[in-house]
Design a protein around this motif. Structure first.
Motif, mmCIF file in Angstrom:
data_model
loop_
_atom_site.group_PDB
_atom_site.id
_atom_site.type_symbol
_atom_site.label_atom_id
_atom_site.label_comp_id
_atom_site.label_asym_id
_atom_site.label_seq_id
_atom_site.Cartn_x
_atom_site.Cartn_y
_atom_site.Cartn_z
ATOM 1 N N GLU A 105 0.857 -1.185 0.000
ATOM 2 C CA GLU A 105 0.000 0.000 0.000
ATOM 3 C C GLU A 105 0.891 1.231 0.000
ATOM 4 O O GLU A 105 1.841 1.317 0.779
ATOM 5 N N THR A 106 0.564 2.184 -0.873
ATOM 6 C CA THR A 106 1.336 3.422 -0.942
ATOM 7 C C THR A 106 0.906 4.365 0.174
ATOM 8 O O THR A 106 -0.130 4.162 0.818
ATOM 9 N N GLU A 120 -0.369 7.052 -0.240
ATOM 10 C CA GLU A 120 -1.647 7.638 -0.667
ATOM 11 C C GLU A 120 -2.811 6.649 -0.588
ATOM 12 O O GLU A 120 -3.924 6.967 -0.985
ATOM 13 N N LYS A 128 -3.049 3.631 -2.177
ATOM 14 C CA LYS A 128 -3.243 2.773 -3.353
ATOM 15 C C LYS A 128 -2.524 1.452 -3.145
ATOM 16 O O LYS A 128 -1.449 1.398 -2.549
ATOM 17 N N SER A 133 5.126 7.320 -5.513
ATOM 18 C CA SER A 133 4.688 7.573 -4.139
ATOM 19 C C SER A 133 5.877 7.920 -3.258
ATOM 20 O O SER A 133 7.031 7.652 -3.611
ATOM 21 N N LEU A 169 -4.611 -5.151 -9.751
ATOM 22 C CA LEU A 169 -3.758 -4.109 -9.197
ATOM 23 C C LEU A 169 -2.521 -3.931 -10.077
ATOM 24 O O LEU A 169 -2.115 -4.877 -10.768
#
Length: 162
Positions: free
Chosen positions: A55-56, A58, A60, A83, A114
């Protein structure tokens, strides 16, 4: 799905992907690392790739596919994703998004598509192994076929284990 078929096996079958599934005898009563899996199977740990949901900063999600013999280079993957940073996704989020149990996440047949990145070291092998979607089930596949099937790209996203 055919009886007893994983989502990855179904994906491979329905999409005509060239690859071979093989069972690896590992203890089912305890968590086994990718390195333990390589040792149990006799597969070179540089050819056995683990699938990680990240997971970033942000929020995502993305997929990182890296060799058992190496660690994910989070900074390199963050740059690929544009990121500031990436971390492993929380277990519940990874399981819900991929549809796979922890330790059995395949890069193929996930519930949600993804962005996916395969460590470029895979290009050095004729075939590599990735999870077949069940604990102890591996898929042997050519790296170029894996890139096509997972709609992924090669990137330098791993480093030596510290």
């Amino acid at each position: 799905m055919a009886k007893g078929e994983t989502a990855a096996q179904r994906f491979v079958r329905l999409n005509g992907i060239a690859g071979t599934f093989r069972e690896i005898g590992v203890p089912k009563d305890r968590k086994t690392s990718a390195l333990d899996m390589a040792a149990a199977s006799g597969i070179d740990p540089a050819r056995l790739f683990k699938t990680l949901i990240v997971e970033t900063a942000e929020g995502k999600l993305a997929v990182a596919i890296v060799p058992a013999s190496r660690d994910l280079d989070r900074k390199a993957l963050a740059r690929e994703l544009g990121s500031k940073r990436v971390d492993l996704a929380p277990k519940d989020k990874a399981v819900k998004t991929s549809g796979y149990a922890m330790g059995a996440c395949s890069p193929l047949g996930q519930k949600k598509k993804l962005p996916a990145f395969i460590d470029e070291s895979a290009k050095g092998f004729e075939t590599v192994f990735v999870s077949g979607g069940a604990y102890g089930l591996e898929l042997e596949i050519a790296p170029a076929e894996l890139v096509r099937a997972a709609e992924a790209e090669f990137a330098a996203i791993s480093h030596e284990v510290e």
